[in-house]
Write an enzyme that holds these catalytic residues in place. Structure first.
Site, mmCIF file in Angstrom:
data_model
loop_
_atom_site.group_PDB
_atom_site.id
_atom_site.type_symbol
_atom_site.label_atom_id
_atom_site.label_comp_id
_atom_site.label_asym_id
_atom_site.label_seq_id
_atom_site.Cartn_x
_atom_site.Cartn_y
_atom_site.Cartn_z
ATOM 1 N N THR A 68 0.843 -1.189 0.000
ATOM 2 C CA THR A 68 0.000 0.000 0.000
ATOM 3 C C THR A 68 0.877 1.238 0.000
ATOM 4 O OG1 THR A 68 -1.726 -1.075 1.263
ATOM 5 C CG2 THR A 68 -1.611 1.317 1.450
ATOM 6 N N THR B 52 0.403 1.692 6.741
ATOM 7 C CA THR B 52 0.325 0.476 5.938
ATOM 8 C C THR B 52 0.263 -0.702 6.900
ATOM 9 O OG1 THR B 52 1.383 -0.813 4.166
ATOM 10 C CG2 THR B 52 2.841 0.307 5.693
HETATM 11 N N1 ASP Z 1 -3.609 -1.315 4.875
HETATM 12 C C1 ASP Z 1 -4.062 -2.142 3.795
HETATM 13 C C2 ASP Z 1 -5.411 -2.676 4.130
HETATM 14 O O1 ASP Z 1 -5.636 -3.068 5.267
HETATM 15 C C3 ASP Z 1 -3.194 -3.298 3.480
HETATM 16 C C4 ASP Z 1 -1.724 -3.081 3.460
HETATM 17 O O2 ASP Z 1 -1.226 -1.993 3.726
HETATM 18 O O3 ASP Z 1 -1.046 -4.057 3.177
HETATM 19 O O4 ASP Z 1 -6.224 -2.780 3.239
#
Ligand code: ASP
Length: 325
Positions: free
Chosen positions: A187, A238
């Site tokens: 992300t 993230t």
């Molecule tokens: N934060 C993102 C989510 O929960 C996923 C990620 O950052 O890997 O959708």
């Protein structure tokens, strides 16, 4: 491509799974925070996203405002089909649908977001359009897609052959185990400070791989995946969105900075807020990057392996974050 199993992985030696290879080309870990001149444009992003960061940084150096630069920067990764965590080529949900989430926020405190959008690659730009072209902050699902088509976005099939193959392999086990992506990219949360000293930010993602249909994480939620106050600073997140949402992580960091914490202290406190509710060592990753109006930067994560990108003065670096574990 390495992806990290996100839930129910304690039996698999989660710590070792969560530690990214020490081959990220990171600058050495340091306790001190980077300090940047006030009027020098700069860009910080979650993970090692050199090209996206550099595109945004160059745009700022050419006079772009912070929000336009951030949207242009993340567009690179949204279109990059090698990146299975953002935009086209993003991993699908457990039913095979690629659904994207994004939000934007500018120095005036205006914001826009799109949730669970299908067939549109550049969802950060779409979130900006929601902010600028509608009286609303959030559009979700088919409504967001319809709005995109009205705005002239070209619909695309976001499921690439390799993402489809990976999903089919995942289905062989038949377990519902969404996966977290802890690689050297993921992300993208990006904060830009332009030559006027104004802050804006963007967060864009395909969310958890093999999530339940309709699941939305922190990334498009203002206050969770992204928050900024141009008088104070900004933060992006993230990792496991559910944990970020429960603590309204990015908003928390900005409010802690408002109370006088440095970005580093604020990121650490926000991670600790999550950790203290866990029994033992968490088997998930959450990471934050933040900056304040003095140009100080902080970053912190639950597990090691997180890094952030900093572009400043025509130079991009990838910097390893400190972590609890
Ligand atoms: N934060 C993102 C989510 O929960 C996923 C990620 O950052 O890997 O959708």
């Amino acid at each position: 491509m390495k992806r990290r199993t996100f839930l129910d992985q304690s039996s698999l030696g989660v710590t070792s799974l969560l530690i990214a290879p020490h081959v990220l080309g990171c600058a050495p870990k340091t306790e001190t925070q980077a300090v940047i001149g006030k009027s020098t444009p700069y860009v910080i992003s979650t993970w090692n996203v050199a090209q996206a960061n550099t595109i945004a940084g160059k745009a700022l150096e050419e006079g772009a405002n912070a929000l336009d630069a951030a949207v242009a920067g993340v567009a690179f990764e949204e279109a990059n089909i090698q990146n299975t965590t953002v935009g086209k080529g993003g991993a699908p949900d457990r039913d095979g649908n690629v659904t994207l989430d994004a939000c934007v926020m500018n120095h005036l405190g205006d914001c826009g977001a799109v949730l669970a959008v299908e067939n549109i690659t550049h969802v950060a730009a779409l979130a900006k359009d929601v902010m600028e072209q509608t009286p609303h902050v959030i559009l979700a699902g088919t409504g967001a897609r319809k709005f995109a088509l009205e705005q002239g976005y070209t619909p695309e099939d976001l499921l690439t052959d390799s993402s489809k193959k990976a999903w089919e392999k995942w289905k062989e086990k038949g377990n519902y185990q969404p996966e977290i992506n802890v690689e050297n990219h993921d992300t993208i949360g990006m904060l830009c400070c332009d030559a006027k000293g104004n802050l804006s930010g963007v967060c864009t993602t395909s969310g958890l791989a093999y999530k339940m249909q309709g699941r939305v994480g922190d990334s498009p939620i203002i206050g969770s995946g992204l928050y900024l106050d141009n008088e104070v600073g900004g933060a992006v997140a993230t990792g496991l969105g559910e944990e970020v949402i429960k603590t309204v992580g990015s908003f928390l960091i900005v409010e802690l900075m408002r109370q006088g914490r440095t970005p580093q202290q604020a990121c650490e406190e926000a991670v600790q807020r999550i950790i203290k509710k866990q029994k033992g060592k968490p088997d998930f990753q959450v990471a934050y990057v933040a900056t304040n109006k003095k140009g100080e930067i902080g970053a912190y994560s639950v597990h090691s392996g997180f890094s952030y990108s900093l572009y400043k003065n025509q130079n991009n670096q990838n910097i390893e974050s400190n972590s609890v574990f």
